[in-house]
Design a protein around this motif. Structure first.
Motif, PDB file in Angstrom:
ATOM      1  N   LYS A   1      19.198 -48.093 -49.909  1.00 41.20           N
ATOM      2  CA  LYS A   1      20.380 -48.814 -50.385  1.00 41.20           C
ATOM      3  C   LYS A   1      21.218 -49.380 -49.238  1.00 41.20           C
ATOM      4  N   TYR A   2      21.290 -48.648 -48.130  1.00 40.68           N
ATOM      5  CA  TYR A   2      22.184 -49.076 -47.054  1.00 40.68           C
ATOM      6  C   TYR A   2      21.447 -49.734 -45.888  1.00 40.68           C
TER       7      TYR A   2
ATOM      8  N   GLY B   1      25.321 -38.406 -54.730  1.00 42.03           N
ATOM      9  CA  GLY B   1      24.041 -38.036 -54.124  1.00 42.03           C
ATOM     10  C   GLY B   1      24.161 -37.051 -52.973  1.00 42.03           C
ATOM     11  N   LEU B   2      25.042 -37.347 -52.024  1.00 37.37           N
ATOM     12  CA  LEU B   2      25.117 -36.480 -50.841  1.00 37.37           C
ATOM     13  C   LEU B   2      25.775 -35.141 -51.164  1.00 37.37           C
ATOM     14  N   ALA B   3      26.704 -35.144 -52.127  1.00 40.20           N
ATOM     15  CA  ALA B   3      27.325 -33.869 -52.526  1.00 40.20           C
ATOM     16  C   ALA B   3      26.247 -32.968 -53.128  1.00 40.20           C
TER      17      ALA B   3
ATOM     18  N   GLY C   1      28.476 -41.959 -56.062  1.00 39.60           N
ATOM     19  CA  GLY C   1      29.063 -41.207 -54.945  1.00 39.60           C
ATOM     20  C   GLY C   1      28.796 -39.717 -55.087  1.00 39.60           C
TER      21      GLY C   1
ATOM     22  N   ALA D   1      18.955 -44.433 -47.901  1.00 41.78           N
ATOM     23  CA  ALA D   1      18.401 -45.180 -46.768  1.00 41.78           C
ATOM     24  C   ALA D   1      17.980 -46.572 -47.236  1.00 41.78           C
TER      25      ALA D   1
ATOM     26  N   ARG E   1      32.903 -42.743 -51.403  1.00 38.64           N
ATOM     27  CA  ARG E   1      32.102 -43.893 -51.037  1.00 38.64           C
ATOM     28  C   ARG E   1      32.867 -44.656 -49.979  1.00 38.64           C
ATOM     29  N   THR E   2      32.161 -45.152 -48.978  1.00 46.25           N
ATOM     30  CA  THR E   2      32.856 -45.851 -47.909  1.00 46.25           C
ATOM     31  C   THR E   2      32.826 -47.349 -48.167  1.00 46.25           C
TER      32      THR E   2
ATOM     33  N   ILE F   1      31.534 -38.240 -46.330  1.00 46.64           N
ATOM     34  CA  ILE F   1      30.571 -38.775 -47.300  1.00 46.64           C
ATOM     35  C   ILE F   1      29.899 -37.680 -48.122  1.00 46.64           C
TER      36      ILE F   1
ATOM     37  N   GLY G   1      24.810 -48.215 -41.049  1.00 40.78           N
ATOM     38  CA  GLY G   1      25.437 -47.133 -40.291  1.00 40.78           C
ATOM     39  C   GLY G   1      26.689 -46.595 -40.962  1.00 40.78           C
TER      40      GLY G   1
HETATM   41  P1  ADP Z   1      26.482 -43.231 -53.387  1.00 42.39           P
HETATM   42  O1  ADP Z   1      25.369 -43.711 -52.529  1.00 42.39           O
HETATM   43  O2  ADP Z   1      26.133 -43.108 -54.818  1.00 42.39           O
HETATM   44  O3  ADP Z   1      27.759 -43.964 -53.158  1.00 42.39           O
HETATM   45  P2  ADP Z   1      26.254 -40.764 -51.887  1.00 42.39           P
HETATM   46  O4  ADP Z   1      26.944 -39.455 -52.074  1.00 42.39           O
HETATM   47  O5  ADP Z   1      24.787 -40.754 -51.927  1.00 42.39           O
HETATM   48  O6  ADP Z   1      26.847 -41.729 -52.994  1.00 42.39           O
HETATM   49  O7  ADP Z   1      26.754 -41.384 -50.512  1.00 42.39           O
HETATM   50  C1  ADP Z   1      28.124 -41.394 -50.215  1.00 42.39           C
HETATM   51  C2  ADP Z   1      28.472 -42.538 -49.272  1.00 42.39           C
HETATM   52  O8  ADP Z   1      27.853 -42.287 -47.990  1.00 42.39           O
HETATM   53  C3  ADP Z   1      27.910 -43.871 -49.689  1.00 42.39           C
HETATM   54  O9  ADP Z   1      28.785 -44.541 -50.579  1.00 42.39           O
HETATM   55  C4  ADP Z   1      27.786 -44.603 -48.358  1.00 42.39           C
HETATM   56  O10 ADP Z   1      29.019 -45.163 -48.022  1.00 42.39           O
HETATM   57  C5  ADP Z   1      27.480 -43.501 -47.370  1.00 42.39           C
HETATM   58  N1  ADP Z   1      26.031 -43.414 -47.025  1.00 42.39           N
HETATM   59  C6  ADP Z   1      25.140 -42.537 -47.525  1.00 42.39           C
HETATM   60  N2  ADP Z   1      23.919 -42.709 -46.975  1.00 42.39           N
HETATM   61  C7  ADP Z   1      24.035 -43.727 -46.105  1.00 42.39           C
HETATM   62  C8  ADP Z   1      23.117 -44.391 -45.211  1.00 42.39           C
HETATM   63  N3  ADP Z   1      21.834 -44.037 -45.121  1.00 42.39           N
HETATM   64  N4  ADP Z   1      23.616 -45.397 -44.448  1.00 42.39           N
HETATM   65  C9  ADP Z   1      24.919 -45.761 -44.532  1.00 42.39           C
HETATM   66  N5  ADP Z   1      25.826 -45.185 -45.344  1.00 42.39           N
HETATM   67  C10 ADP Z   1      25.398 -44.176 -46.126  1.00 42.39           C
END
Ligand code: ADP
Length: 419
Positions: free
Chosen positions: A300-301, A371-373, A369, A298, A349-350, A343, A334
């Protein structure tokens, strides 16, 4: 065949179309044109309109099906006395296969009109064709089943091999990350000691250098930790040690952890309703990681000056029962609809983001890439679910993202001794 090489069509067709009335036979024979093809010649091309049926007088043909990728599959061969090309006439459609001469070929070609006319009044010819088509269907069926079971065997073998390779890879990653993390942890300890050393503190230049070493080593340590977490998740080796815990206190710790960067980036972090949540029985260390990654993302983006809201409530969910629901919401860039599920894949990573080596809390800063996994793996290990919601991706308007975590309360009652 006569000496001139011309076949007597009526006498040739008679045994083949046995039972056909004399006048029908005559009509077909009158319409028949004898043709010769050299080996390799294409008589029928898949997809073309069917306007004739052929009876092989001499030689043989191969029937093949062509695929879009340019490869072809052999179906069967036909030899003297056998017809081909009748399917497209009956279906009034395009040719369903390609037919090629495999040796010098002589055929009788009968045009669509006369053939269908005779067919319409001759039950004998219809039955003959029906029998032939049924036979061909049965052959195709058998071949398809054989092909399928062969493909199935190959796939099973390949899957086993892939699983073995995957395991080797997971083991390798786990061992390497573990081996590398240990010296990095020591390095971090020494660097932090140096940071506190009076000689370093007195010297601004030295102090800046040591700060750099500490920051980079800390980041390295975090990356190895994440890789270890992911490899444990991949290997199914994540152990959840449940203890009664307060979700609110996890966020209080996180608030302190991120305080400096929040101030630096002028981001507000608001906690709503967390104090009112019932105690939860989960693994506090693992859940800390889940929310660490969500809050870190949150931050970072979301561009400087944005808002991050973390709210908690209890909800009744159809398949999970009573749950804690924690939502991490930001006013950031977003996420595009097509990325909302992807993601959560590791290393996904997007869009264009800064180099991975940059700070993880800078706007659109680096990250592996993972964290969410990791977050998803941990939430699932708690029997819960996590998903992302967002109106879309737009760095100008910043529509924001919501990450929703649901952790079932009931399950803990089952899992806890005496619960
Ligand atoms: P990382 O942040 O290290 O790239 P994550 O697995 O945490 O890896 O997130 C994967 C991708 O999801 C990110 O590269 C980003 O593109 C997207 N993402 C995650 N959280 C957010 C957020 N809060 N807002 C926008 N995009 C997000």
């Amino acid at each position: 065949m006569s000496e001139t090489g011309k076949v007597d069509a009526k006498e040739f067709l008679r045994p083949i179309l046995f039972g056909l009335a004399e006048e029908d036979l005559e009509e077909l024979a009158a319409a028949a044109v004898q043709r010769f093809y050299p080996p390799g010649a294409t008589i029928i091309r898949e997809g073309e309109e069917g306007n004739a049926v052929y009876f092989i007088v001499e030689g043989s043909v191969e029937v093949v099906k062509q695929f879009e990728n340019g490869t072809e599959r052999f179906l069967h061969t036909s030899g003297p006395g056998e017809p081909f090309g009748e399917m497209a006439l009956l279906q009034e459609g395009g040719r369903t296969a390609t037919v090629r001469a495999i040796e010098p070929l002589t055929v009788l070609e009968i045009g669509r009109e006369p053939f269908l006319k005779v067919l319409a009044r001759s039950p004998s010819l219809s039955v003959r064709i029906l029998v032939r088509l049924t036979g061909r269907l049965r052959d195709a069926d058998r071949q398809a089943i054989e092909d399928l079971s062969r493909a199935n065997e190959e796939l099973t073998r390949a899957l086993k091999q892939l699983k073995r390779l995957d395991q080797t890879k997971t083991d390798f990653i786990q061992v390497s990350a573990h081996e590398l993390r240990t010296p990095v942890a020591a390095l971090l300890g020494y660097a932090q000691m140096m940071q506190q050393h009076p000689k370093v503190r007195e010297d601004p230049e030295l102090s800046m250098l040591v700060d750099g070493v500490v920051t980079s080593t800390r980041r390295l340590h975090r990356v190895f930790n994440s890789i270890l977490d992911v490899s444990k998740l991949m290997a199914g080796g994540l152990r959840v040690i449940r203890n009664p815990m307060s979700v609110a206190s996890v966020f209080e710790t996180l608030q302190i952890e991120f305080q400096e960067v929040l101030e630096e980036r002028r981001l507000s972090l608001e906690l709503v309703g967390l104090d009112a949540l019932p105690p939860y029985s989960g693994d506090p260390d693992l859940l800390y990681k889940v929310f660490y990654h969500l809050v870190n993302n949150a931050i970072k983006y979301t561009p400087d000056g944005g808002r991050i809201t973390i709210s908690g409530r209890t909800v009744d969910v159809d398949d999970l029962g009573k749950c804690l629901e924690i939502v991490v919401e930001d006013t950031g860039i977003g996420i595009a609809p097509e990325d909302l599920e992807l993601i959560f894949e590791k290393f996904y990573r997007t869009g264009e983001v800064a180099l991975h080596s940059s700070s993880t809390t800078k706007f659109k800063g680096g990250g592996a890439g993972l964290g969410l996994a990791i977050a998803q793996g941990i939430v699932k290990a708690h029997g819960g679910r996590i998903w992302a919601e967002s109106p879309g991706y737009d760095e100008e308007t910043c529509p924001g993202s919501r990450f929703v975590v649901q952790l079932p309360l009931q399950q803990e009652a089952v899992a806890l001794p005496g619960g």
